[in-house]
Design an enzyme around this catalytic site. Structure first.
Site, PDB file in Angstrom:
ATOM      1  N   ASP A 143       5.893   2.718  11.961  1.00 58.06           N
ATOM      2  CA  ASP A 143       6.304   2.996  10.589  1.00 58.06           C
ATOM      3  C   ASP A 143       5.112   3.474   9.767  1.00 58.06           C
ATOM      4  O   ASP A 143       4.123   3.956  10.313  1.00 58.06           O
ATOM      5  CB  ASP A 143       6.927   1.728   9.984  1.00 58.06           C
ATOM      6  CG  ASP A 143       8.075   2.020   9.051  1.00 58.06           C
ATOM      7  OD1 ASP A 143       7.822   2.415   7.902  1.00 58.06           O
ATOM      8  OD2 ASP A 143       9.237   1.865   9.467  1.00 58.06           O
ATOM      9  N   HIS A 154       7.579   1.325   2.859  1.00 63.05           N
ATOM     10  CA  HIS A 154       8.596   1.323   3.907  1.00 63.05           C
ATOM     11  C   HIS A 154       8.230   0.365   5.030  1.00 63.05           C
ATOM     12  O   HIS A 154       9.033  -0.485   5.443  1.00 63.05           O
ATOM     13  CB  HIS A 154       8.784   2.739   4.441  1.00 63.05           C
ATOM     14  CG  HIS A 154      10.018   2.937   5.242  1.00 63.05           C
ATOM     15  ND1 HIS A 154      10.087   2.625   6.582  1.00 63.05           N
ATOM     16  CD2 HIS A 154      11.238   3.423   4.922  1.00 63.05           C
ATOM     17  CE1 HIS A 154      11.298   2.912   7.045  1.00 63.05           C
ATOM     18  NE2 HIS A 154      12.014   3.405   6.053  1.00 63.05           N
ATOM     19  N   SER A 185      17.299   2.624   8.135  1.00 61.89           N
ATOM     20  CA  SER A 185      16.004   2.032   8.496  1.00 61.89           C
ATOM     21  C   SER A 185      16.067   0.519   8.412  1.00 61.89           C
ATOM     22  O   SER A 185      15.591  -0.196   9.304  1.00 61.89           O
ATOM     23  CB  SER A 185      14.910   2.519   7.544  1.00 61.89           C
ATOM     24  OG  SER A 185      14.374   3.754   7.926  1.00 61.89           O
TER      25      SER A 185
END
Length: 479
Positions: free
Chosen positions: A240, A271, A419
């Site tokens: 990520d 994120h 996600s």
């Protein structure tokens, strides 16, 4: 008589030079050639239609390659060239040299000429490259050592921008640069003439799957008791963005970190922090599998990454002996990524990936659509499908992923996207492994499918897959 002989010889020599200079019918060295024009080099487009119907398959305006993405800040300094590259060695000749009588399988004599890129022919039609990709690079697995890599670069007019031994691909992965503007599809076809190149792919671009940005409702909806949730000592790799490892939700959670793009400054940490927190966070924002150990590979910046960077992160993750790899990103189909996923699954690793946030009519998202990868779509607090979610036969299972509170680089955030649904599934699987460490990846996949709560049409469907994840039922399912 001598003068006439000289004249006749000059005429014959000029004719021979004219014939030798005529290019093969599949050759092209037009730096402005876009993908439709590449498809039409042999008079047909990708669908087999006559290119004359639309003016030769291109506007002829010198547009850049279709799908090409210019990411100079991301790409330029990731893998700088070696300070002193070894000199090119004699190389196999990738063309049929009628004058010399050699074939592609016969080596050029020592000290022989290096071939100009304009003199290359292809053994297969130029490839139609789909999806986003780096416009001046190709990725190639090579059967050979560093000398072979340099020989290939010299023969095909390429630059060696990086090379490394890949565990999951089982060979040397080379990132070649294209300095002269040839289209990627043409270079891939040209490289097929050299038997030392095993797999040849574009350097595709992949994107993180975050759609927006109330209490975390995931525990109830996947039937996981928050008080009993436990992923203690289960190793989970996350590929990520960078993370904020000072966030209290990640205290003691991160076992190790790897930066697959060290030449690029870290600017975004939200994120990756949210994904790690949803899997194994501690404190008020407890994750699905408290006690799990996160092995975090930073491979994204600005929401983007490239195939070579992702492959480096996957190799590192495999070396950490992890049980789960979470891949909350989506991009085009790429054969190198498919091989890496297949080999990771062969090591017994459970692969979890986001199905994608590109809408019902979007093409399949990868790596989620590869066999052996659990493709996760996102549902909301009412178990309704997230409208932006990808659809397709590859969708495996549904999990909460709409408007959930998660840790982020700024503290906390409300997040939405496949996600985050993927992170919920990774955390749930960590619970299953903690409860039964000997459980195989195949058994876990079968249990998830058999026990999911049907949400759409009866049976598996293209929207919800097998249905909503049921952790309690999956844990109880027998082999």
């Amino acid at each position: 008589m001598a003068a006439k002989a000289v004249i006749r010889f000059a005429v014959l020599l000029a004719a021979a030079m004219t014939i030798a200079a005529a290019p093969g019918f599949t050759q092209t060295n037009d730096p402005s050639l876009n993908q439709p024009r590449t498809d039409c080099v042999n008079g047909k487009d990708a669908a087999g239609a006559d290119c004359a119907k639309d003016g030769g398959g291109a506007s002829g305006n010198g547009a850049a390659q279709a799908g090409a993405v210019f990411l100079p800040a991301l790409i330029v300094d990731l893998f700088p060239n070696p300070a002193e590259a070894p000199p090119p060695l004699p190389t196999p000749n990738p063309r049929n040299d009628q004058a010399g009588g050699t074939t592609p399988s016969e080596p050029t004599p020592p000290g022989g000429p290096i071939i100009s890129p304009t003199d290359l022919i292809t053994t297969e039609p130029p490839r139609a490259v789909t999806g986003e990709f780096v416009p001046d690079e190709v990725l190639v697995t090579v059967d050979g050592d560093a000398n072979a890599v340099q020989q290939i670069a010299a023969s095909f007019g390429l630059q060696v921008r990086s090379q490394r031994q890949s565990r999951l691909l089982g060979s040397t992965l080379v990132r070649f640069g294209i300095p002269d503007g040839r289209p990627v599809g043409v270079v891939l076809a040209q490289l097929a003439a050299d038997g030392r190149t095993q797999r040849r792919e574009p350097n595709h671009v992949y994107s993180l799957q975050q759609a927006a940005g109330i209490v975390n409702y995931a525990f109830d909806h996947i039937t996981l008791d928050a008080k009993q949730a436990n992923g203690e000592n289960v190793r989970v790799a996350v590929i990520d963005t960078g993370i904020d490892d000072t966030n209290p939700a990640l205290a003691g959670v991160i076992a190790d970190q790897f930066d697959a793009m060290p030449g690029v400054p870290i600017e975004k940490r939200d994120h990756g922090t949210s994904i790690d927190g949803l899997i194994a966070g501690v404190g008020p924002l407890e994750g699905m599998a408290p006690g799990a150990k996160i092995y975090h590979a930073r491979a994204f910046e600005g929401g983007k990454s490239t195939m070579d960077v992702i492959l480096a992160a996957l190799d590192w993750a495999a070396d950490q002996n992890v049980r789960i790899i979470n891949m909350s990103f989506v991009g085009p189909k790429n054969d190198l990524l498919g091989v890496a996923c297949r080999n990771a699954r062969g090591l017994g690793i459970v692969l979890v990936a986001a199905a994608g946030n590109n809408g019902p009519k979007a093409p399949y998202g990868y790596p989620a659509a590869f066999d052996g990868v659990i493709a996760v779509t996102a549902t909301d607090a009412k178990d309704q499908l997230m409208p932006q979610a990808n659809r397709g036969a590859y969708v495996f299972i549904s999990a909460p992923g709409v408007e959930m509170v998660a840790p982020s680089g700024a503290g906390t955030d409300v997040v939405t996207g496949t996600s985050f649904a993927a992170a919920i599934v990774s955390g749930a699987i960590a619970n299953l492994i903690h409860a039964a460490p000997d459980r195989s990846a195949d058994d876990i996949e079968k249990a998830l499918a058999a026990t999911a709560r049907d949400l759409g049409p009866k049976g598996r469907d293209n929207d919800f897959g097998y249905g909503l994840l049921d952790t309690k039922a999956a844990e109880a399912a027998k082999n």
